[in-house]
Motif scaffolding. Structure first.
Motif, mmCIF file in Angstrom:
data_model
loop_
_atom_site.group_PDB
_atom_site.id
_atom_site.type_symbol
_atom_site.label_atom_id
_atom_site.label_comp_id
_atom_site.label_asym_id
_atom_site.label_seq_id
_atom_site.Cartn_x
_atom_site.Cartn_y
_atom_site.Cartn_z
ATOM 1 N N ARG A 24 -17.181 0.929 4.117
ATOM 2 C CA ARG A 24 -16.043 1.283 4.964
ATOM 3 C C ARG A 24 -16.510 2.211 6.063
ATOM 4 O O ARG A 24 -17.592 2.792 6.000
ATOM 5 C CB ARG A 24 -14.945 1.960 4.139
ATOM 6 N N PHE A 380 1.881 -0.841 4.666
ATOM 7 C CA PHE A 380 0.701 -1.448 4.061
ATOM 8 C C PHE A 380 0.401 -2.847 4.598
ATOM 9 O O PHE A 380 -0.597 -3.444 4.195
ATOM 10 C CB PHE A 380 0.864 -1.525 2.546
ATOM 11 N N LEU A 383 -3.069 -3.829 5.772
ATOM 12 C CA LEU A 383 -4.119 -3.858 4.756
ATOM 13 C C LEU A 383 -4.347 -5.255 4.196
ATOM 14 O O LEU A 383 -5.299 -5.472 3.442
ATOM 15 C CB LEU A 383 -3.784 -2.898 3.611
ATOM 16 N N LEU A 387 -3.158 -6.669 -2.021
ATOM 17 C CA LEU A 387 -3.473 -5.281 -2.352
ATOM 18 C C LEU A 387 -2.833 -4.864 -3.676
ATOM 19 O O LEU A 387 -3.490 -4.260 -4.529
ATOM 20 C CB LEU A 387 -2.994 -4.352 -1.230
ATOM 21 N N GLU A 390 -4.570 -6.179 -6.722
ATOM 22 C CA GLU A 390 -5.786 -5.434 -7.046
ATOM 23 C C GLU A 390 -5.450 -4.081 -7.666
ATOM 24 O O GLU A 390 -6.126 -3.630 -8.599
ATOM 25 C CB GLU A 390 -6.624 -5.261 -5.781
ATOM 26 N N LEU A 391 -4.402 -3.423 -7.168
ATOM 27 C CA LEU A 391 -3.987 -2.151 -7.757
ATOM 28 C C LEU A 391 -3.515 -2.348 -9.202
ATOM 29 O O LEU A 391 -3.805 -1.524 -10.077
ATOM 30 C CB LEU A 391 -2.870 -1.521 -6.920
ATOM 31 N N ILE A 436 -10.671 -2.328 -2.796
ATOM 32 C CA ILE A 436 -9.452 -1.695 -2.305
ATOM 33 C C ILE A 436 -9.701 -0.791 -1.097
ATOM 34 O O ILE A 436 -9.037 -0.912 -0.074
ATOM 35 C CB ILE A 436 -8.760 -0.911 -3.444
ATOM 36 N N ARG A 439 -10.034 -2.089 2.530
ATOM 37 C CA ARG A 439 -8.791 -2.585 3.126
ATOM 38 C C ARG A 439 -8.152 -1.552 4.070
ATOM 39 O O ARG A 439 -7.388 -1.926 4.959
ATOM 40 C CB ARG A 439 -7.780 -2.932 2.032
ATOM 41 N N PHE A 440 -8.453 -0.278 3.859
ATOM 42 C CA PHE A 440 -7.795 0.767 4.633
ATOM 43 C C PHE A 440 -8.449 1.005 5.988
ATOM 44 O O PHE A 440 -7.938 1.792 6.784
ATOM 45 C CB PHE A 440 -7.771 2.077 3.820
#
Length: 551
Positions: A24, A380, A383, A387, A390-391, A436, A439-440
């Protein structure tokens, strides 16, 4: 420590902390700032006085910047990997130091469990792959404590000298907090164990002279180069004033009681019982080890609680102490399983219940506050899809680890309680960093808008960042930015002859009394506090209603 143990610790650290280290971009608040300071340090060749955006940066000492610069020699540039390699290396070294310390204070089993507990604590899994100072500081404080333990147990005063050398390096990382909490912890330990007479072996006076010498090796040439203003800001404002009379990060005295449980998850659930067991049952050498870890933990949290300014990372340096306390308690529980098993089983079942309750809580929240859920989902959207799946998988892994810990613990395997929880946290951490967190980037990275400036502007055209400097853009554009301090200065910048570029946050743009004579070029994906790029020569209608456009 055998070769097999060394290899095991190295592999454990690399498996837990290395994956995703460059997956990232650099994120605010600290990563891009420290990376840019290092880049300018390398560019200018001035390694004594750090600079940011072409101006002296007097908020932090230089040890992390030197470490990132050294890492960049291996990576070829100051980028995300180089910025995080010092934290990765510090985390792995900390595991080795903790093992050696716990083995001497307790035994080999407690040493391995201490390492497993520390390495899979929530905050450590994060800080080990973040380009901040705090993991480096934790490593140096642990190094200092390791030297103290060697000197105390082996009656070898030379290790006490090394304690002060390590504390000096910790001060070069983040100021006097590299010395004061560990030294005060040692004083409390000597008083609590009624061994105050042994403090004479430390020769604290001459030790402080060694500490000062380490610090002054950098501070003297830095003061000569940067001047008295730099020295005053760094030493007085950023340390004394920041601790006693701060200007931000205000929190109540009990703040760390609200943050440490999540940061030390899942092991915090075992900590209250471990503290009780240590106080009531630790005997002989185990009691000395327990009291050392207890003083390290208690003095650190008290030291930082007394300051009005608090951040979660300030107390990171006490995490090895908490890991040793919990690990020792597991050993004690194993030795008296019939009477003490509740201290392992109750926390495990509470953890399983917590992780099971998270999806149920989300479902209830959706039904009770659909408006809040809808707003959250809109935030979100950048993203991407999947998501929440995955969370949910991440929570499921944590639940499985806690459930396995409870189930195996019921069969009389307390060691497998540690193994199950550590495995669950480790796997969940890898899922988070590999799937995860990247994605941010659309809402955390400044790279897209920075590339717009580089591609569309001529080299001599100035750009400004308002209402305050955001180092992410300086880092990605490789150009210094102007930083208007008020709306009046902002309008003076915009009124210059020739083409100008402006990065302004959505809230700041919405607060302007009159619209700026600039047109919108682009905006980032962050819908609440993100940036809008404006420039001369673009249609003015684009900035007529920034608040509406942001929504």
């Amino acid at each position: 420590m055998s070769l097999f143990e060394r290899l095991g610790l190295l592999v454990l650290g690399l498996v837990l902390f290395l994956p995703g280290i460059g997956g990232r971009d650099l994120w605010n608040p600290d990563e891009p700032r420290y990376a840019e300071v290092t880049r300018e340090m390398r560019q200018s060749g001035d390694f004594f006085v750090p600079h940011l955006n072409g101006k002296i940066y007097s908020e932090k000492p230089p040890l992390l910047f030197w470490s990132i610069a050294a890492a960049s020699l291996a990576t070829g540039e100051v980028g995300p990997v180089a910025a995080r390699l010092p934290s990765l290396a510090a985390a792995i070294v900390t595991l080795f130091l903790l093992f050696g310390m716990a083995q001497r204070l307790f035994d080999r089993r407690v040493a391995w469990w201490s390492v497993a507990i520390l390495a899979t604590s929530g905050r450590i899994l994060w800080q080990a792959r973040v380009g901040q100072i705090d993991m480096l500081l934790l490593c140096l404080v642990t190094l200092a404590m390791y030297f103290f333990v060697r000197g105390w147990l082996e009656h070898r005063p030379g290790f006490f000298r090394l304690f002060f050398v390590a504390a000096g390096l910790g001060t070069l990382a983040k100021g006097p907090v590299g010395l004061l909490p560990p030294l005060l912890s040692i004083l409390a330990f000597a008083v609590l164990t009624r061994e105050r007479s042994r403090l004479r072996e430390m020769r604290i006076g001459s030790g402080l002279a060694i500490w000062a010498a380490v610090v002054l090796l950098w501070l003297v040439p830095a003061a000569i180069t940067g001047g008295t203003g730099y020295l005053e800001t760094l030493v007085i404002k950023q340390n004394v004033t920041r601790y006693a009379d701060p200007w931000h990060h205000f929190q109540p005295f009990y703040y760390y009681l609200t943050t440490v449980p999540a940061d030390f998850l899942p092991w915090f659930f075992f900590l209250p019982g471990a503290l009780w067991l240590g106080w009531r049952r630790a005997t002989a050498n185990d009691r000395r080890g327990y009291l050392f870890a207890f003083c390290w933990m208690a003095v650190t949290v008290l030291f930082f609680s007394l300051s009005p300014a608090k951040r979660t990372v300030y107390v990171l340096q006490m995490f090895p102490a908490m890991a040793m306390i919990v690990a020792w308690s597991m050993s004690e529980i194993a030795a008296s399983w019939g009477r003490l098993r509740r201290f392992a089983l109750v926390p495990a079942v509470l953890l399983a219940a917590l992780f099971a309750a998270l999806p149920l809580g989300w479902i209830a929240f959706e039904r009770l506050r659909p408006d809040r859920v809808a707003k959250l989902l809109r935030q979100f959207e950048p993203l991407g899809p999947g998501l929440f799946t995955e969370l949910a998988l991440l929570v499921g892994i944590l639940f499985a680890g806690a459930l396995a810990a409870w189930g195996l613990g019921r069969r009389g395997h307390p060691g497998r309680v540690v193994t199950s929880l550590a495995t669950g946290m480790g796997v969940a951490g890898l899922l988070a960093v590999l799937l995860i967190l990247p994605r941010f980037d659309p809402i955390k990275s400044a790279r897209p808008l920075s590339q717009k400036i580089v591609e569309l502007s001529a080299p001599g055209e100035p750009y400004a960042i308002y209402p305050r400097l955001d180092p992410r853009f300086v880092f990605h554009t490789r150009r210094y930015a102007e930083t208007p301090g008020s709306e009046e200065e902002l309008r003076a910048f915009v009124a210059r002859e020739g083409k100008v570029w402006l990065l302004i946050t959505r809230p700041a743009l919405a607060k302007l009394v009159l619209p700026l004579p600039l047109g919108e070029v682009a905006r980032d994906a962050e819908r609440e506090d993100g940036y809008v790029l404006l420039a001369t020569g673009y249609p003015l209608a684009a900035t007529a209603a920034p608040a509406t456009a942001a929504r």
